[in-house]
Write a protein that holds these residues in place. Structure first.
Motif, short mmCIF file in Angstrom:
data_model
loop_
_atom_site.label_atom_id
_atom_site.label_comp_id
_atom_site.label_asym_id
_atom_site.label_seq_id
_atom_site.Cartn_x
_atom_site.Cartn_y
_atom_site.Cartn_z
N LEU A 1 16.06 0.66 -8.12
CA LEU A 1 15.71 -0.31 -9.17
C LEU A 1 16.92 -1.15 -9.57
CD1 LEU A 1 13.41 1.91 -11.42
CD2 LEU A 1 12.71 0.05 -9.92
N TYR A 2 18.07 -0.51 -9.68
CA TYR A 2 19.29 -1.21 -10.07
C TYR A 2 19.66 -2.29 -9.05
CZ TYR A 2 24.24 -1.98 -11.14
OH TYR A 2 25.46 -2.55 -11.43
N LEU A 3 19.48 -1.97 -7.78
CA LEU A 3 19.82 -2.93 -6.73
C LEU A 3 18.68 -3.88 -6.40
CD1 LEU A 3 21.67 -0.52 -4.25
CD2 LEU A 3 22.70 -2.11 -5.89
N GLY A 4 17.44 -3.41 -6.57
CA GLY A 4 16.29 -4.19 -6.13
C GLY A 4 15.81 -5.25 -7.11
N VAL A 5 15.90 -4.95 -8.41
CA VAL A 5 15.40 -5.91 -9.40
C VAL A 5 16.18 -7.22 -9.37
CG1 VAL A 5 15.11 -6.35 -11.88
CG2 VAL A 5 14.37 -4.16 -10.90
N PRO A 6 17.53 -7.19 -9.31
CA PRO A 6 18.26 -8.48 -9.21
C PRO A 6 17.89 -9.26 -7.95
CG PRO A 6 19.75 -6.72 -9.87
CD PRO A 6 18.47 -6.06 -9.48
N LEU A 7 17.64 -8.56 -6.84
CA LEU A 7 17.23 -9.25 -5.62
C LEU A 7 15.88 -9.91 -5.80
CD1 LEU A 7 18.35 -6.78 -2.80
CD2 LEU A 7 19.22 -9.09 -3.22
N LEU A 8 14.97 -9.21 -6.46
CA LEU A 8 13.65 -9.78 -6.74
C LEU A 8 13.76 -11.04 -7.59
CD1 LEU A 8 10.53 -9.78 -6.92
CD2 LEU A 8 10.76 -8.16 -8.82
N PRO B 1 6.74 -12.06 -3.41
CA PRO B 1 5.63 -11.13 -3.67
C PRO B 1 5.78 -9.77 -2.98
CG PRO B 1 4.77 -13.32 -3.24
CD PRO B 1 6.23 -13.35 -2.91
N VAL B 2 6.37 -9.75 -1.78
CA VAL B 2 6.54 -8.46 -1.12
C VAL B 2 7.70 -7.68 -1.75
CG1 VAL B 2 8.09 -9.21 0.74
CG2 VAL B 2 6.50 -7.31 1.12
N TRP B 3 8.72 -8.38 -2.23
CA TRP B 3 9.82 -7.71 -2.92
C TRP B 3 9.38 -7.11 -4.25
CZ3 TRP B 3 14.87 -6.64 -1.59
CH2 TRP B 3 15.31 -7.15 -0.38
N LEU B 4 8.33 -7.67 -4.85
CA LEU B 4 7.82 -7.15 -6.12
C LEU B 4 7.30 -5.72 -5.98
CD1 LEU B 4 7.07 -7.67 -9.10
CD2 LEU B 4 4.92 -8.67 -8.28
N ALA B 5 6.83 -5.37 -4.78
CA ALA B 5 6.30 -4.02 -4.56
C ALA B 5 7.38 -2.96 -4.69
CB ALA B 5 5.64 -3.93 -3.19
N LEU B 6 8.63 -3.34 -4.44
CA LEU B 6 9.72 -2.37 -4.45
C LEU B 6 9.96 -1.77 -5.85
CD1 LEU B 6 11.60 -1.29 -2.22
CD2 LEU B 6 13.30 -2.93 -2.98
N THR C 1 9.19 2.66 -9.50
CA THR C 1 8.96 3.04 -10.90
C THR C 1 7.83 4.06 -10.99
OG1 THR C 1 9.72 0.90 -11.75
CG2 THR C 1 8.30 2.20 -13.19
N LEU C 2 6.73 3.81 -10.29
CA LEU C 2 5.61 4.76 -10.29
C LEU C 2 6.02 6.09 -9.67
CD1 LEU C 2 2.70 2.36 -9.25
CD2 LEU C 2 3.06 3.41 -11.50
N LEU C 3 6.83 6.05 -8.62
CA LEU C 3 7.31 7.28 -7.99
C LEU C 3 8.20 8.07 -8.93
CD1 LEU C 3 7.59 9.11 -5.50
CD2 LEU C 3 9.46 7.64 -4.73
N MET C 4 9.11 7.38 -9.62
CA MET C 4 9.99 8.06 -10.57
C MET C 4 9.21 8.68 -11.72
SD MET C 4 13.40 6.59 -12.50
CE MET C 4 12.51 5.27 -13.34
N LEU C 5 8.24 7.93 -12.25
CA LEU C 5 7.41 8.47 -13.33
C LEU C 5 6.66 9.72 -12.87
CD1 LEU C 5 5.92 5.20 -14.89
CD2 LEU C 5 7.65 6.71 -15.89
N SER D 1 0.82 -1.21 0.00
CA SER D 1 0.00 0.00 0.00
C SER D 1 0.85 1.26 0.00
CB SER D 1 -0.95 0.00 1.19
OG SER D 1 -0.25 0.06 2.41
N PHE D 2 1.87 1.34 0.86
CA PHE D 2 2.61 2.59 0.91
C PHE D 2 3.67 2.70 -0.18
CE2 PHE D 2 6.91 2.03 2.47
CZ PHE D 2 6.91 0.88 3.21
N LEU D 3 4.20 1.57 -0.68
CA LEU D 3 5.18 1.65 -1.76
C LEU D 3 4.51 1.96 -3.10
CD1 LEU D 3 7.58 -1.32 -0.87
CD2 LEU D 3 8.19 1.11 -1.01
N VAL D 4 3.44 1.24 -3.41
CA VAL D 4 2.80 1.41 -4.71
C VAL D 4 2.07 2.75 -4.79
CG1 VAL D 4 1.09 0.43 -6.28
CG2 VAL D 4 2.63 -1.08 -5.04
N ALA D 5 1.64 3.29 -3.64
CA ALA D 5 0.93 4.56 -3.63
C ALA D 5 1.87 5.76 -3.50
CB ALA D 5 -0.10 4.59 -2.50
N ALA D 6 3.18 5.55 -3.55
CA ALA D 6 4.12 6.67 -3.40
C ALA D 6 3.95 7.69 -4.52
CB ALA D 6 5.56 6.14 -3.37
N GLY D 7 3.73 7.22 -5.74
CA GLY D 7 3.51 8.15 -6.85
C GLY D 7 2.22 8.92 -6.70
#
Length: 207
Positions: free
Chosen positions: A110-117, A137-142, A147-151, A61-67
């Motif tokens: 994104l550079y560090l998080g996507v490989p971890l996901l 599934p929880v790492w997918l929110a990162l 991405t939504l916040l950057m956009l 909720s708080f990660l995806v709603a950052a944008g």
């Protein structure tokens, strides 16, 4: 610039839609919490899975709603000095912040998080707690959230540059996009105020 403004409006629409539906994750976390409490008290049964799904939902909720939060200018800001500056100075502070701070931060995450996901998805890593859940599934929110916040940061950047060029509305002005519920509530308040004013008005004197 008009093409960039169309892109900005598309990003605004995307994050507005995400924000409209992500609120249900908070409701779902509340329901899970209530059910967990009832089951634990009534049947003396519980599981770490119930607890973990709550913070999974909260993280989403708080990660995806950052944008969405940035769209509505609800992030915490220190406005003691900023609010006293001229509009152009405030806009340039935002432009520098979006370009030199927000965007690089999101790219690093994104550079560090996507490989971890990817690693956690391929390994099927599970929680270390008994009865815990799978982790990816929880790492997918990162990456989705950042991405939504950057956009949205790019959208805000476009709006500020457009205003400085005289090709767009004031991005620091009053937010006017309201939900249907908010518009209805405002209309009802206006109607009630008009009715109260009419009732309190003195009656015309009799001749």
């Amino acid at each position: 610039m008009q093409g960039l403004l169309k892109l900005s409006r598309a990003i605004d629409w995307l994050n507005a839609q995400v924000g409209k539906y992500v609120i249900w994750l908070i409701f779902a976390a509340t329901v899970v919490s209530a059910l967990n409490a009832v089951i634990r008290k009534v049947f003396n049964i519980s599981s770490n899975g119930f607890l973990e799904v709550q913070w999974y939902l909260f993280a989403w909720s708080f990660l995806v709603a950052a944008g969405f939060t940035l769209l509505h200018r609800e992030h915490v800001r220190i406005d003691v000095l900023n609010s006293r500056l001229p509009v152009k100075a405030r806009l340039w502070i935002d432009i520098i912040g979006f370009a030199l701070f927000l965007t690089p931060l999101c790219l690093v995450v994104l550079y560090l998080g996507v490989p971890l996901l990817v690693e956690k998805f391929q390994s099927g890593e599970m929680s270390g707690n008994p009865g815990g859940l799978i982790r990816w599934p929880v790492w997918l929110a990162l990456p989705i959230g950042f991405t939504l916040l950057m956009l949205q940061g790019w959208s805000e950047l476009i709006k500020r540059v457009a205003f400085l060029r005289g090709e767009g509305p004031d991005p620091l002005g009053r937010l006017t996009d309201k939900s249907a519920e908010e518009e209805l509530a405002e209309a009802l308040r206006r109607e009630a105020a008009a009715k109260a004013a009419a009732e309190s008005a003195p009656a015309p004197a009799a001749r």
